[in-house]
Design a protein around this motif. Structure first.
Motif, short mmCIF file in Angstrom:
data_model
loop_
_atom_site.label_atom_id
_atom_site.label_comp_id
_atom_site.label_asym_id
_atom_site.label_seq_id
_atom_site.Cartn_x
_atom_site.Cartn_y
_atom_site.Cartn_z
N GLU A 121 0.81 -1.18 0.03
CA GLU A 121 -0.02 0.03 0.03
C GLU A 121 0.91 1.26 -0.18
O GLU A 121 1.92 1.30 0.41
CB GLU A 121 -0.83 -0.13 1.24
N GLU A 167 -0.81 7.25 1.89
CA GLU A 167 -1.85 7.51 2.05
C GLU A 167 -2.97 6.71 2.17
O GLU A 167 -3.86 6.65 3.04
CB GLU A 167 -2.46 8.53 0.86
N GLU A 168 -2.68 5.49 1.68
CA GLU A 168 -3.74 4.33 1.75
C GLU A 168 -3.63 3.58 3.19
O GLU A 168 -4.65 3.33 3.80
CB GLU A 168 -3.44 3.19 0.83
N ARG A 169 -2.28 3.67 3.90
CA ARG A 169 -2.16 3.30 5.13
C ARG A 169 -2.90 4.34 6.16
O ARG A 169 -3.39 3.85 6.98
CB ARG A 169 -0.45 2.82 5.57
N GLU A 170 -2.62 5.49 5.95
CA GLU A 170 -3.13 6.37 6.59
C GLU A 170 -4.70 6.64 6.73
O GLU A 170 -4.91 7.13 7.67
CB GLU A 170 -2.52 7.76 6.43
N SER A 171 -5.13 6.18 5.52
CA SER A 171 -6.62 6.10 5.57
C SER A 171 -7.26 4.67 5.85
O SER A 171 -8.56 4.39 5.64
CB SER A 171 -7.06 6.46 4.18
N ASN A 172 -6.36 3.70 6.48
CA ASN A 172 -6.75 2.66 6.97
C ASN A 172 -7.21 1.73 5.76
O ASN A 172 -8.18 0.84 6.10
CB ASN A 172 -7.93 2.69 7.79
N SER A 173 -6.87 1.91 4.55
CA SER A 173 -7.26 1.04 3.57
C SER A 173 -6.12 -0.10 3.09
O SER A 173 -6.31 -0.90 1.83
CB SER A 173 -7.67 1.65 2.39
N THR A 174 -5.20 -0.08 4.26
CA THR A 174 -4.17 -1.29 3.63
C THR A 174 -4.59 -2.58 3.13
O THR A 174 -4.40 -3.05 2.01
CB THR A 174 -2.96 -1.40 4.78
N GLU A 210 -7.46 -3.43 2.24
CA GLU A 210 -8.38 -3.39 1.07
C GLU A 210 -7.64 -3.42 -0.16
O GLU A 210 -7.90 -4.05 -1.28
CB GLU A 210 -9.25 -2.13 1.17
#
Ligand code: PGA
Length: 251
Positions: free
Chosen positions: A130, A133-140, A142
């Motif tokens: 990821e 920004e994906e980690r920070e928005s909790n989408s890892t 996904e």
């Protein structure tokens, strides 16, 4: 549970010249004694033939960093898996984040490459990971699930019996910012569970490498984690002593 042998793969990326890779390899080969992990080196493609000669008779296997999804034809600049096979390559990295980000490779294309590699009896090292920004928005989870599912859908779960997965958080690649062993373990476990939804046995045998600023000082703690089965090493693989130290890190 299966005992999975540690695999350490060097990704030299676009680094080295004949003048620098010869002494680098010589130092690595001289330091092999006692190393029990499986070792692979993925040089730039023009040096594959040279490495095939230099690695002959050693325990180090040869890999490639990229491959075309197609077999042959009018595709200027591309290298096919048939050609890699010709030089005794055993592993091919597919879907590295640099390929995804800089060369527009999407999940579907990565899945096609994965299949092309297996079609020629080599083992794909499928990279997933990821962005910050994906980690920070909790989408890892996904993101990783999407990247994995694309390959499972096209190649089938059984194809993972002869594949390696590399979890490489993009924010940790070449930045000196490693995921903590716990952060990495969490995602590795997620990946294994995702495969287990389809087939427990495959999930149990597939090796999941961690990549992203692995170095001589942190490899041991990372490889100690239950679902981390080795590493994909960029920068540190260009320094013989560091690479050897990483290869000596055991569970
Ligand atoms: P790094 O690269 O070890 O330099 O962070 C890892 C990779 O991109 O495979």
């Amino acid at each position: 549970m299966t005992e999975r042998q540690i695999l350490v793969a060097a990704n030299w990326k676009m680094n080295g010249t004949l003048e620098t890779i010869r002494p680098l390899l010589q130092s690595v080969i001289q330091g092999l004694e006692g190393i029990k992990s499986e070792m692979v080196i993925c040089p730039p493609s023009v040096y594959i033939s040279e490495l095939a000669t230099l690695l002959d008779g050693t325990q180090i296997k040869l890999g490639a960093q990229n491959v075309s999804h197609l077999e042959k034809g009018a595709y200027t600049g591309e290298v096919s898996s048939l050609m890699l096979k010709d030089f005794a390559c055993q592993y091919v990295i597919v879907g590295h984040s640099e390929r995804r980000a800089l060369y527009g490779e999407n999940d579907r294309r990565v899945a096609e490459k994965f299949i092309a590699v297996q079609t020629n009896a080599m083992t794909p090292i499928l990279c997933v990971g990821e962005l910050l920004e994906e980690r920070e928005s909790n989408s890892t989870e996904e993101v990783i699930a999407r990247q994995l599912d694309a390959v499972i859908e096209l190649a089938g779960i059984a194809a993972f019996k002869n594949a390696v997965i590399a979890y490489e958080p993009v924010w940790a690649i070449g930045t000196g910012k490693t995921a903590t062993p716990e952060q990495a373990q969490e995602v590795h476990e997620f990946i294994r569970l995702r495969l287990a939804r389809h087939d427990n046995q495959t999930a149990d045998i597939v090796r999941i490498l961690y990549g992203g600023s692995v170095n001589a000082g942190n490899a041991e703690q990372l490889f100690e984690m239950a679902d981390i089965d080795g590493g994909l090493i960029g920068g540190a693989s260009l320094v013989a002593e560091d690479f050897l130290t990483i290869c000596r890190a055991m569970r």
